[in-house]
Design a protein around this motif. Structure first.
Motif, mmCIF file in Angstrom:
data_model
loop_
_atom_site.group_PDB
_atom_site.id
_atom_site.type_symbol
_atom_site.label_atom_id
_atom_site.label_comp_id
_atom_site.label_asym_id
_atom_site.label_seq_id
_atom_site.Cartn_x
_atom_site.Cartn_y
_atom_site.Cartn_z
ATOM 1 N N LEU A 4 -4.066 -0.526 -1.911
ATOM 2 C CA LEU A 4 -3.238 -1.932 -2.141
ATOM 3 C C LEU A 4 -3.821 -2.544 -0.863
ATOM 4 O O LEU A 4 -3.505 -2.337 0.203
ATOM 5 C CB LEU A 4 -1.887 -1.803 -2.121
ATOM 6 C CG LEU A 4 -1.059 -2.824 -2.706
ATOM 7 C CD1 LEU A 4 -1.466 -3.097 -4.017
ATOM 8 C CD2 LEU A 4 0.520 -2.876 -2.512
ATOM 9 N N LEU A 5 -4.471 -3.831 -1.212
ATOM 10 C CA LEU A 5 -4.933 -4.763 -0.211
ATOM 11 C C LEU A 5 -3.983 -5.993 -0.388
ATOM 12 O O LEU A 5 -3.821 -6.643 -1.125
ATOM 13 C CB LEU A 5 -6.414 -5.447 -0.510
ATOM 14 C CG LEU A 5 -7.606 -4.199 -0.641
ATOM 15 C CD1 LEU A 5 -8.755 -4.703 -1.271
ATOM 16 C CD2 LEU A 5 -7.718 -3.464 0.769
ATOM 17 N N ASP A 6 -3.293 -6.154 0.846
ATOM 18 C CA ASP A 6 -2.061 -6.937 0.927
ATOM 19 C C ASP A 6 -0.921 -6.948 0.052
ATOM 20 O O ASP A 6 -1.242 -6.324 -1.065
ATOM 21 C CB ASP A 6 -2.755 -8.483 1.037
ATOM 22 C CG ASP A 6 -3.590 -8.870 2.660
ATOM 23 O OD1 ASP A 6 -3.079 -8.333 3.338
ATOM 24 O OD2 ASP A 6 -4.470 -9.797 2.270
ATOM 25 N N CYS A 7 0.233 -7.596 0.390
ATOM 26 C CA CYS A 7 1.269 -7.598 -0.545
ATOM 27 C C CYS A 7 2.195 -9.006 -0.274
ATOM 28 O O CYS A 7 3.021 -8.779 0.547
ATOM 29 C CB CYS A 7 2.085 -6.263 -0.330
ATOM 30 S SG CYS A 7 3.451 -6.238 -1.421
ATOM 31 N N GLY A 8 1.646 -10.005 -0.799
ATOM 32 C CA GLY A 8 2.167 -11.247 -0.440
ATOM 33 C C GLY A 8 3.042 -11.715 -1.541
ATOM 34 O O GLY A 8 3.267 -12.645 -1.807
ATOM 35 N N CYS A 31 -3.174 -4.102 5.356
ATOM 36 C CA CYS A 31 -2.762 -5.828 5.369
ATOM 37 C C CYS A 31 -3.698 -6.570 6.250
ATOM 38 O O CYS A 31 -4.034 -5.921 7.189
ATOM 39 C CB CYS A 31 -1.186 -5.887 5.875
ATOM 40 S SG CYS A 31 -0.841 -7.569 6.229
ATOM 41 N N SER A 32 -4.304 -7.473 5.523
ATOM 42 C CA SER A 32 -5.454 -8.356 6.380
ATOM 43 C C SER A 32 -4.662 -9.318 7.526
ATOM 44 O O SER A 32 -5.308 -9.326 8.499
ATOM 45 C CB SER A 32 -6.102 -9.189 5.427
ATOM 46 O OG SER A 32 -5.215 -9.895 5.081
ATOM 47 N N ALA A 54 -8.027 -9.629 9.759
ATOM 48 C CA ALA A 54 -9.001 -8.680 9.586
ATOM 49 C C ALA A 54 -9.665 -8.742 8.578
ATOM 50 O O ALA A 54 -9.106 -9.050 7.371
ATOM 51 C CB ALA A 54 -8.357 -7.213 9.866
ATOM 52 N N ALA A 55 -11.040 -8.435 8.529
ATOM 53 C CA ALA A 55 -11.943 -8.230 7.385
ATOM 54 C C ALA A 55 -11.890 -6.659 7.165
ATOM 55 O O ALA A 55 -12.247 -5.959 7.980
ATOM 56 C CB ALA A 55 -13.285 -8.863 7.537
ATOM 57 N N ILE A 56 -11.690 -6.264 6.247
ATOM 58 C CA ILE A 56 -11.571 -4.857 5.920
ATOM 59 C C ILE A 56 -12.823 -4.299 5.200
ATOM 60 O O ILE A 56 -12.987 -4.796 3.962
ATOM 61 C CB ILE A 56 -10.308 -4.390 5.229
ATOM 62 C CG1 ILE A 56 -9.109 -5.167 5.938
ATOM 63 C CG2 ILE A 56 -9.908 -2.896 4.977
ATOM 64 C CD1 ILE A 56 -7.640 -5.056 5.018
ATOM 65 N N THR A 98 -12.138 -9.963 2.850
ATOM 66 C CA THR A 98 -12.330 -10.592 3.943
ATOM 67 C C THR A 98 -10.829 -10.965 4.359
ATOM 68 O O THR A 98 -10.601 -11.131 5.309
ATOM 69 C CB THR A 98 -12.997 -11.904 3.717
ATOM 70 O OG1 THR A 98 -12.488 -12.674 2.585
ATOM 71 C CG2 THR A 98 -14.500 -11.697 3.330
ATOM 72 N N GLY A 99 -9.822 -10.925 3.350
ATOM 73 C CA GLY A 99 -8.706 -11.493 3.501
ATOM 74 C C GLY A 99 -8.939 -13.133 3.931
ATOM 75 O O GLY A 99 -9.777 -13.694 3.421
ATOM 76 N N ASP A 100 -8.057 -13.730 4.561
ATOM 77 C CA ASP A 100 -8.504 -15.212 4.845
ATOM 78 C C ASP A 100 -9.041 -14.974 6.004
ATOM 79 O O ASP A 100 -9.086 -14.390 7.097
ATOM 80 C CB ASP A 100 -7.253 -15.886 5.323
ATOM 81 C CG ASP A 100 -6.476 -16.238 3.902
ATOM 82 O OD1 ASP A 100 -6.924 -16.130 3.127
ATOM 83 O OD2 ASP A 100 -5.219 -16.708 4.105
#
Length: 560
Positions: free
Chosen positions: A30-34, A55-56, A133-135, A157-159
């Motif tokens: 799971l990439l991020d959880c907004g 989490c980015s 962070a970019a993952i 990349t996330g933001d």
């Protein structure tokens, strides 16, 4: 061939959060959880939705659902950079002072960590916000009979931001150049827009604030985490304000964010650490301009002399200016203003009160924390991925990116909606879908006194059309050999300089001076013509609009 796909629980359209479930081999990440509502992640069996969570960064639209996710699945491992683990708590501030549990595990920079057999992750600073962070995910499939093992890489990349800001260094592109991941999941917040240099943006904002203070106006700046702290450091270090007798008040979560930044000071750029050795980074009543936390006692004195307030995006701004709205100017970050326009056009609930203060003079400014179109394409070309998946931004902006020939001809592009399963086959058999048609052919006609441009009405179906056609007035300027058109929104028509520009046109073309002061609908310093783009807005007597109706003798109505 191993399966590689992404399920989009949230892609950041129109202010929604980002939450992506990446399936690579037998693993789910799971990439991020907004998400503000975690019901899509829950299932009747009670099993966690993923094997691990990455989490980015700490912004709410990427992290606000993490605490509830941890409470629902306490054994589900959640990871982020060390700084992000320290900033995450700002998403769940408790008025009673109780701190949320520390559930997020810290990852070191630039160090591959193997979480599961064959699955590892490595994080790189991505700019945008401290700790962002970019993952880079790597997976090596176990060998099968007569089939050699094969490795797969995904970069999220996330933001991200390539440029340095005052408090964050940009993404180190040199370290990632030529990476050639199988999949790049990248944000496209600004679409294909082009921005001036960051320093120019700062100077323009500082100049606008300086002009307002010179006119004895106070300024209110609603801001999110990161932007609020950037604004404060700009105000403390820019030559327009250093040494000036000005009070800068900080309120709400922005003040809490400042305290959190002081805790992560060793992780901030060296220039910031050097600044903090000579004077306080934020709180300072000795060196001008003074920066102080706003208290109920000081709130009662606001507006007696020009001051600056930096506060939450969600704050009720009336508490600051209610005594004298005419002495205040609201400056909104451009992305917050665009977000409100998009949600309004989509029929969604309005943004918080800070963005809809209709009784306050309002302007927008650009202080970007995301890459513009040029920066986004620069990153893609340097990484050379096979698949590019765009998230985080309005659907129209992301569609603009997928329509770029320079990208469409080289990469497999995706811009999914929420709730979509995106298959990411690795190989040469994938057929690229046709790019979206975002251009419109029209006609140009030159007459003796004017030039007309005619476009097909299909252009009005784009959600951005309403913003362009809001008042029926446009501004045109050359950008190289291209002519750029932009709409003049209502709030710009209320600025003194815009009113003066329109009056110059009226003086030259209308002997009747069709100004608001001579209009039958002008009452109580407001326009009451429901056919006017200025309807219910406060206007100056010298203003002008296309639906002017001359007042007749003895006809002036009383104030409503």
């Amino acid at each position: 061939m191993v399966e590689l796909e992404c399920l989009t629980y949230g892609v950041g359209h129109s202010g929604e959060g980002v939450c992506l479930l990446l399936r690579i081999g037998t693993y789910r990440i799971l990439l991020d959880c907004g998400l503000s509502d975690l019901s899509p992640l829950l299932n009747p069996t009670g099993e966690p939705p993923a094997d691990l969570v990455l989490c980015s960064h700490a912004h709410a639209d990427h992290a606000r659902g993490l605490l509830e996710l941890h409470q629902s699945f306490p054994k589900l491992p959640i990871y982020a950079s060390e700084v992000t683990t320290q900033l995450l708590a700002l998403n769940w501030l408790d008025p009673s002072g109780n701190e949320p549990p520390q559930f997020c595990h810290a990852l070191p920079w630039r160090t591959p960590i193997e979480f599961l057999d064959g699955l590892s992750a490595e994080i790189y600073p991505s700019g945008h916000l401290p700790g962002a962070a970019a993952i880079l995910l790597s997976y090596t499939a176990p060998p099968e009979k007569n089939v050699p093992s094969r490795s797969y890489t995904v970069l999220y990349t996330g933001d991200f931001f390539l440029s340095n800001t005052r408090l964050v260094e940009g993404l180190p592109l040199e370290e990632l150049r030529g990476l050639q991941p199988n999949v790049l999941i990248v944000e496209g917040s600004y679409g294909t827009a082009r921005h001036p240099h960051r320093r120019h943006q700062e100077n323009h904002l500082a100049e606008r604030i300086d002009q307002a203070i010179a006119r004895q106006q106070s300024i209110v700046l609603p801001a999110s985490l990161g932007l609020g702290q950037e604004l404060l450091l700009l105000l403390r270090s820019h030559h327009y304000f250093t040494g000036r007798d000005i009070d800068i008040w900080v309120d709400g979560a922005v003040a809490d964010g400042c305290d959190a930044y002081l805790e992560i000071l060793p992780h901030l750029p060296t220039s910031v650490q050097n600044f903090a050795r000579h004077q306080p980074l934020f709180w300072d009543e000795r060196v001008r301009p003074r920066v102080r936390r706003l208290t109920p006692e000081s709130c009662a004195q606001l507006g007696q002399t020009p001051c600056i307030i930096v506060t939450d995006e969600t704050a009720d701004l009336r508490q600051y200016y209610r005594e004298n709205p005419n002495a205040w100017l609201l400056l909104l970050p451009l992305e917050a203003d665009r977000r409100y326009e998009i949600e309004r056009d989509a029929g969604a609930l309005p943004m918080p009160s800070s963005t809809v203060a209709t009784d306050l003079a309002t302007e927008t400014y650009l202080l970007a924390h995301h890459c513009d179109g040029t920066g986004t394409t620069q990153l893609i070309h340097n990484l050379r991925p096979q698949h590019v998946m765009f998230v985080h931004g309005s659907a129209a902006y992301l569609s603009d990116l997928t329509g770029l020939d320079e990208l469409h001809n080289r990469y497999h592009l995706h811009s999914p909606a929420s709730g979509t399963r995106v298959e990411l086959p690795i190989g040469d058999t994938f057929l690229q879908p046709a790019p979206p048609d975002t251009s419109y052919e029209g006609e140009l006609t030159e007459l003796d006194a004017l030039v007309t441009i005619t476009l097909p009405n299909a252009i009005a179906a784009d959600p951005r059309w309403r913003g362009l056609a809001d008042t029926g007035l446009i501004e045109a300027r050359w950008q190289g050999d291209e002519l750029v058109l932009r709409g003049l929104p209502q709030r710009e028509l209320l600025r003194p300089q815009e009113s003066d520009r329109l009056l110059d046109w009226v003086d030259a073309n209308s002997p009747l001076r069709n100004c608001c002061g001579n209009c039958r609908h002008y009452r109580g310093q407001h326009c009451w013509n429901d056919a006017s783009p200025l309807f219910e807005f406060k206007v100056t007597p010298e203003g002008f609009c296309p639906v002017f109706e001359s007042v007749q003798i003895g006809e002036r109505n009383v104030e409503p």
